[in-house]
Write a protein that holds these residues in place. Structure first.
Motif, mmCIF file in Angstrom:
data_model
loop_
_atom_site.group_PDB
_atom_site.id
_atom_site.type_symbol
_atom_site.label_atom_id
_atom_site.label_comp_id
_atom_site.label_asym_id
_atom_site.label_seq_id
_atom_site.Cartn_x
_atom_site.Cartn_y
_atom_site.Cartn_z
ATOM 1 N N SER A 93 0.884 -1.363 0.103
ATOM 2 C CA SER A 93 -0.051 -0.050 -0.048
ATOM 3 C C SER A 93 0.650 1.247 0.060
ATOM 4 O O SER A 93 2.037 1.016 0.132
ATOM 5 N N GLU A 94 0.198 2.415 -0.281
ATOM 6 C CA GLU A 94 1.065 3.538 -0.064
ATOM 7 C C GLU A 94 1.522 3.741 1.300
ATOM 8 O O GLU A 94 2.473 4.357 1.534
ATOM 9 N N GLU A 95 0.616 3.527 2.024
ATOM 10 C CA GLU A 95 1.031 3.553 3.569
ATOM 11 C C GLU A 95 2.459 2.946 4.141
ATOM 12 O O GLU A 95 3.299 3.388 4.825
ATOM 13 N N ASP A 96 2.457 1.740 3.209
ATOM 14 C CA ASP A 96 3.972 0.958 3.425
ATOM 15 C C ASP A 96 4.786 1.726 2.818
ATOM 16 O O ASP A 96 6.024 1.900 3.473
ATOM 17 N N LEU A 97 4.919 2.500 1.713
ATOM 18 C CA LEU A 97 5.846 3.405 1.150
ATOM 19 C C LEU A 97 6.254 4.394 2.101
ATOM 20 O O LEU A 97 7.287 4.744 2.214
ATOM 21 N N ARG A 98 5.198 5.033 2.529
ATOM 22 C CA ARG A 98 5.402 6.237 3.536
ATOM 23 C C ARG A 98 6.142 5.947 4.856
ATOM 24 O O ARG A 98 7.024 6.600 4.926
ATOM 25 N N ALA A 99 5.895 4.529 5.073
ATOM 26 C CA ALA A 99 6.415 4.190 6.394
ATOM 27 C C ALA A 99 7.922 3.910 6.166
ATOM 28 O O ALA A 99 8.607 4.235 7.141
ATOM 29 N N VAL A 100 8.175 3.001 4.950
ATOM 30 C CA VAL A 100 9.487 3.040 4.597
ATOM 31 C C VAL A 100 10.310 4.279 4.593
ATOM 32 O O VAL A 100 11.506 4.333 4.825
ATOM 33 N N ALA A 101 10.017 5.212 3.731
ATOM 34 C CA ALA A 101 10.477 6.387 3.476
ATOM 35 C C ALA A 101 10.843 7.233 4.790
ATOM 36 O O ALA A 101 11.914 7.851 4.917
ATOM 37 N N ALA A 102 9.849 7.122 5.834
ATOM 38 C CA ALA A 102 10.049 7.839 7.123
ATOM 39 C C ALA A 102 11.226 7.016 7.816
ATOM 40 O O ALA A 102 11.882 7.812 8.251
ATOM 41 N N THR A 103 11.215 5.945 7.643
ATOM 42 C CA THR A 103 12.323 5.081 8.590
ATOM 43 C C THR A 103 13.519 5.436 7.870
ATOM 44 O O THR A 103 14.623 5.566 8.770
ATOM 45 N N LEU A 104 13.666 5.460 6.559
ATOM 46 C CA LEU A 104 14.970 5.804 5.836
ATOM 47 C C LEU A 104 15.386 7.414 6.492
ATOM 48 O O LEU A 104 16.669 7.371 6.700
ATOM 49 N N GLU A 105 14.694 8.236 6.250
ATOM 50 C CA GLU A 105 15.068 9.382 6.923
ATOM 51 C C GLU A 105 15.592 9.461 8.237
ATOM 52 O O GLU A 105 16.587 10.146 8.703
ATOM 53 N N ARG A 106 14.840 8.793 9.285
ATOM 54 C CA ARG A 106 15.043 8.718 10.401
ATOM 55 C C ARG A 106 16.379 8.079 10.750
ATOM 56 O O ARG A 106 17.055 8.270 11.892
ATOM 57 N N ALA A 107 16.885 7.194 9.713
ATOM 58 C CA ALA A 107 17.914 6.327 10.248
ATOM 59 C C ALA A 107 19.417 6.729 9.804
ATOM 60 O O ALA A 107 20.368 6.753 10.130
ATOM 61 N N TRP A 108 19.086 7.860 9.104
ATOM 62 C CA TRP A 108 20.459 8.799 8.886
ATOM 63 C C TRP A 108 21.361 9.148 9.886
ATOM 64 O O TRP A 108 22.802 8.851 9.683
ATOM 65 N N PRO A 109 20.961 9.678 10.969
ATOM 66 C CA PRO A 109 21.989 10.165 11.952
ATOM 67 C C PRO A 109 22.585 8.967 12.531
ATOM 68 O O PRO A 109 23.769 9.407 13.000
ATOM 69 N N THR A 110 22.194 7.742 12.645
ATOM 70 C CA THR A 110 23.013 6.674 13.067
ATOM 71 C C THR A 110 23.438 5.786 11.955
ATOM 72 O O THR A 110 23.853 4.502 12.265
ATOM 73 N N SER A 111 23.638 6.083 10.824
ATOM 74 C CA SER A 111 24.055 5.311 9.615
ATOM 75 C C SER A 111 25.450 5.250 9.648
ATOM 76 O O SER A 111 26.202 6.093 10.423
ATOM 77 N N LEU A 112 26.028 4.189 9.081
ATOM 78 C CA LEU A 112 27.410 4.150 8.951
ATOM 79 C C LEU A 112 28.390 5.240 8.593
ATOM 80 O O LEU A 112 29.320 5.712 9.432
ATOM 81 N N ARG A 113 27.802 6.188 7.525
ATOM 82 C CA ARG A 113 28.722 7.049 7.044
ATOM 83 C C ARG A 113 28.514 8.464 8.284
ATOM 84 O O ARG A 113 29.294 9.215 8.433
ATOM 85 N N ALA A 114 27.355 8.698 8.563
ATOM 86 C CA ALA A 114 27.013 9.878 9.417
ATOM 87 C C ALA A 114 27.868 9.485 10.767
ATOM 88 O O ALA A 114 28.291 10.512 11.404
ATOM 89 N N THR A 115 28.028 8.518 11.201
ATOM 90 C CA THR A 115 28.857 8.076 12.519
ATOM 91 C C THR A 115 30.194 8.076 12.286
ATOM 92 O O THR A 115 30.888 7.933 13.372
ATOM 93 N N GLY A 116 30.733 7.889 11.064
ATOM 94 C CA GLY A 116 32.049 7.674 10.983
ATOM 95 C C GLY A 116 32.439 6.272 11.472
ATOM 96 O O GLY A 116 33.585 5.844 11.913
ATOM 97 N N ALA A 117 31.587 5.386 11.379
ATOM 98 C CA ALA A 117 31.723 3.816 12.375
ATOM 99 C C ALA A 117 32.441 2.802 11.205
ATOM 100 O O ALA A 117 32.736 1.718 11.458
ATOM 101 N N VAL A 118 32.941 3.251 10.031
ATOM 102 C CA VAL A 118 33.781 2.535 9.287
ATOM 103 C C VAL A 118 35.177 3.058 8.614
ATOM 104 O O VAL A 118 35.324 4.234 8.506
ATOM 105 N N ALA A 119 35.896 2.260 8.464
ATOM 106 C CA ALA A 119 37.119 2.427 7.822
ATOM 107 C C ALA A 119 37.114 2.812 6.490
ATOM 108 O O ALA A 119 35.922 2.492 5.661
#
Length: 249
Positions: A93-119
């Motif tokens: 459903s469109e609601e599923d897509l909106r939920a995924v989009a919101a999750t991806l936006e919220r995930a960025w502050p703790t993502s691999l590159r945002a936190t510098g957690a990778v070599a």
């Protein structure tokens, strides 16, 4: 050796609960968080993918037919892959897509590159290995596609061709290449004078009937390129005999 690595990877908790098995396509999206991607560029990827999922043409393509199972992760060096959704998400459903989009936006502050957690390192082969494990643990859909986004060639870990040759029977691999300044004479010679990152992805990463590469003109163009790529993947028949290749989008 590759089989042992894949078996270990397959034991990871990659597949979240999926309510239905009548999906038409299992789609894995792999976002580049390697050393060549800055935190600001990583944010553009997250925001660009979220916006692309909600583009009208993409929404229609997702919902025109049976459900699409979606798995999204970031990849970087040979030991760094991180899921951005809680396992597989069935898009019904469109609601599923909106939920995924919101999750991806919220995930960025703790993502691999945002936190510098990778070599610093680029391991496309390891990303493909992780994607194959996700598909093995995921829902049984007749169509299976892995989509690798990147702005550089592998410089560590398994060779993409070794992973694809061993584990990618019946799986299509497409690419979204962020084309920036890249000067590597040895790479140019290896490709017979066909220069650029898109040429490397086309020679080494693309796999399966109809496989293609979309080129983004820098990370600011990521949303447009991702929108074009998703629309094309979702509208392409499962059994395609079209020739693959590079597309400027």
């Amino acid at each position: 050796m590759l089989t042992r690595i894949f078996t270990a990877a397959g034991l990871l908790a990659l597949a979240g609960p999926v309510a239905a098995q009548d999906c038409r396509l299992a789609l894995v999206l792999a976002l580049d968080a390697s050393g060549s991607v800055s935190a600001a560029e990583s944010r553009l990827q997250h925001e660009g993918l979220a916006a692309a999922l909600l583009a009208p043409d993409v929404r229609r393509a997702f919902l025109a037919g049976g459900p699409v199972a979606l798995y999204v992760f970031e990849w970087a060096d040979a030991s760094s892959q991180a899921a951005l959704l809680p396992g597989w998400k069935m898009i019904e459903s469109e609601e599923d897509l909106r939920a995924v989009a919101a999750t991806l936006e919220r995930a960025w502050p703790t993502s691999l590159r945002a936190t510098g957690a990778v070599a610093d390192g680029t391991a496309v082969g390891a990303a493909l290995l992780h994607a194959a494990a996700a598909l093995e643990a995921g829902p049984d859909c007749p169509g299976r596609t892995v989509d690798v986004a990147g702005d550089g060639v592998s410089d560590q870990g398994l060779e993409p061709s070794d992973v694809i040759g061993s584990l990618y029977d019946g799986i299509t691999v497409n690419a979204l290449v962020v084309e920036e300044s890249y000067d590597d004479p040895m790479l140019d010679r290896r490709l017979g004078g066909d220069t650029g990152i898109a040429a490397w992805f086309s020679h080494v990463v693309l796999h399966g009937p109809g496989a293609f590469c979309i080129v983004a003109d820098g990370f600011e163009d990521y949303e447009r390129a991702m929108t074009a790529k998703l629309r094309r993947e979702l509208e392409t028949p499962l059994a395609s005999s079209d020739a693959g290749g590079v597309d400027a989008g």
